[in-house]
Design an enzyme around this catalytic site. Structure first.
Site, PDB file in Angstrom:
ATOM      1  N   CYS A  41       3.428  -4.971   6.481  1.00 54.99           N
ATOM      2  CA  CYS A  41       3.003  -4.677   5.110  1.00 54.99           C
ATOM      3  C   CYS A  41       4.203  -4.230   4.270  1.00 54.99           C
ATOM      4  O   CYS A  41       5.303  -4.053   4.778  1.00 54.99           O
ATOM      5  CB  CYS A  41       1.948  -3.572   5.113  1.00 54.99           C
ATOM      6  SG  CYS A  41       0.373  -4.072   5.845  1.00 54.99           S
TER       7      CYS A  41
ATOM      8  N   HIS B  26       0.828  -1.213   0.000  1.00 52.48           N
ATOM      9  CA  HIS B  26       0.000   0.000   0.000  1.00 52.48           C
ATOM     10  C   HIS B  26       0.858   1.258   0.000  1.00 52.48           C
ATOM     11  O   HIS B  26       2.069   1.231   0.251  1.00 52.48           O
ATOM     12  CB  HIS B  26      -0.928   0.014   1.213  1.00 52.48           C
ATOM     13  CG  HIS B  26      -0.211   0.025   2.531  1.00 52.48           C
ATOM     14  ND1 HIS B  26       0.395   1.144   3.058  1.00 52.48           N
ATOM     15  CD2 HIS B  26      -0.013  -0.964   3.448  1.00 52.48           C
ATOM     16  CE1 HIS B  26       0.925   0.860   4.224  1.00 52.48           C
ATOM     17  NE2 HIS B  26       0.701  -0.432   4.485  1.00 52.48           N
TER      18      HIS B  26
END
Length: 404
Positions: free
Chosen positions: A344, A323
């Site tokens: 992430c 992201h």
């Protein structure tokens, strides 16, 4: 003069004559119930049209897909289907040849319906039939939600994945009624993760540009004791170009390879030493231009709660995403230098998801089903069932998990 004896004899003769006459009339008239050849008779002939309603009158557990009306030796003139009790009409249509009728939409589960049908034979004589029945209930049926959707274009890593709403005990029966074929000719095998999830994939990634078709023929298939399938459809999707992106946690870079050619090297920031990123092959299963990420939903308490994470693409069910990151330290950007996330893979971005950033470029150039490989992380390899990540299982183990 007639004596009594003579009178008695004459009476007996008369009676005998009457009896013979009566017997003669009976013999000539025949039995009224015997076969009449129709010549000179008054009895009307019945219609030769034979109407068959798929759901028998009084039946329960009727199909929500296969309900319909057929006629032989005649043509349907009218079919009326309603929800029993309410009288709500169920739209349907008689075929052009007049031989069949089907509802326009799939029926509801656990609902009582009524069908009244009329037809005429070639002589114009009318036949009629009716049925009141109840479709299979939710308690006695199962459905499978599946991905990808019909008509989708996906990346080469996208498996076919079914999640059933009830536990399946007869896995062989269910799996044997789902077939997945590809125009590339690759062998496709199913694998069960527990008793509610069934994924299909080839040994290697799908061939770019191939078409994949899955035939779902579960209507009436018993998946467990007293529980039956209700789905019957064909779904197809297209595999787009091949794109596989490799994240190197040592160098904090991601190399994007499309159709065998490197098209971009992107600086990233993977997991921190305290919160490392999984290794392994991960398939992008969802894309969000912006989404909320709350650490309390994935076991991190109140460490973060960001309402507008830009260009977020899911890699695992447990919460791993690749992201955009706009909250990084502008004076000391981590991208290409160090891991700072909670597991992430982060790319440079701006709030609002509007800038010409690395994250936006990757988002715009990514399909659902594209593969992101993470290597050189101190973490373990992602579990095959954590997301659509069955590529992390050896082919021998994958085929061993097939029920057929």
């Amino acid at each position: 003069m007639t004596t009594p004896d003579i009178a008695a004899r004459r009476a007996l003769v008369a009676c005998a004559a009457l009896m013979v006459g009566a017997l003669t009339l009976t013999a000539c008239g025949g039995d009224a119930g015997a076969g009449n050849d129709g010549k000179g008779g008054d009895s009307p002939k019945t219609s030769t049209a034979k109407i068959a309603i798929s759901a028998k009158d009084g039946s329960t557990g009727a199909s929500i897909n296969a309900t319909g009306v057929k006629v032989s030796d005649g043509k349907l003139t009218e079919v009326k289907m309603t929800v029993a009790g309410s009288g709500q009409a169920v739209p349907g249509a008689i075929s052009a040849d007049g031989h069949t009728w089907k509802p326009e939409r799939q029926l509801e589960r656990g609902t009582k319906y009524e069908i009244n049908a009329t037809a005429k034979d070639p002589e114009g004589r009318t036949a009629a039939a009716n049925s009141i029945f109840t479709t299979v209930s939710s308690a006695n049926s199962f459905i499978g939600t599946y991905t990808p959707d019909n008509g989708a274009t996906v990346g080469v890593g996208m498996p076919v994945s079914f999640t059933f709403d009830k536990s399946i005990t007869d896995k062989k029966a269910v799996q044997s009624h789902i077939t997945v074929n590809t125009s590339s000719g690759q062998q496709v095998v199913g694998h069960w993760f527990g008793d509610r999830r069934l994924d299909f994939r080839p040994q290697e990634y799908w061939k770019a540009g191939s078409k994949v078709t899955m035939n779902i023929d579960l209507d009436g298939v018993q998946g467990a004791q007293g529980v039956y399938g209700v789905q019957k459809k064909t779904v197809s999707f297209t595999v787009g170009r091949s794109q596989v992106s490799t994240v190197d946690a040592n160098t904090q870079t991601m190399t994007v390879v499309r159709d065998g050619q490197t098209i971009k090297s992107v600086p990233i920031s993977a997991g921190s030493p305290e919160h490392t990123t999984y290794n392994g092959q991960m398939v992008i299963s969802e894309k969000f231009t912006q989404t909320r990420m709350n650490g309390s939903t994935v076991g991190f308490g109140g460490e973060y709660d960001i309402p507008d994470v830009p260009h977020a693409m899911r890699l695992t069910t447990s919460g791993t995403f690749i992201h955009g990151n706009y909250w990084y330290n502008k004076g000391n950007p981590p991208f290409g230098r160090s891991g700072t996330s909670h597991g992430c893979v982060g790319l440079a971005d701006v709030q609002g998801a509007q800038g010409a950033t690395s994250a936006k470029w990757f988002y715009d150039n990514t399909l659902i089903g594209d593969v992101v490989i993470v290597k050189n992380s101190p973490d373990t390899t992602v579990a095959p069932d954590n997301g659509l990540n069955g590529w992390n299982m050896q082919w021998s183990a994958w085929t061993a998990g097939s029920a057929v």
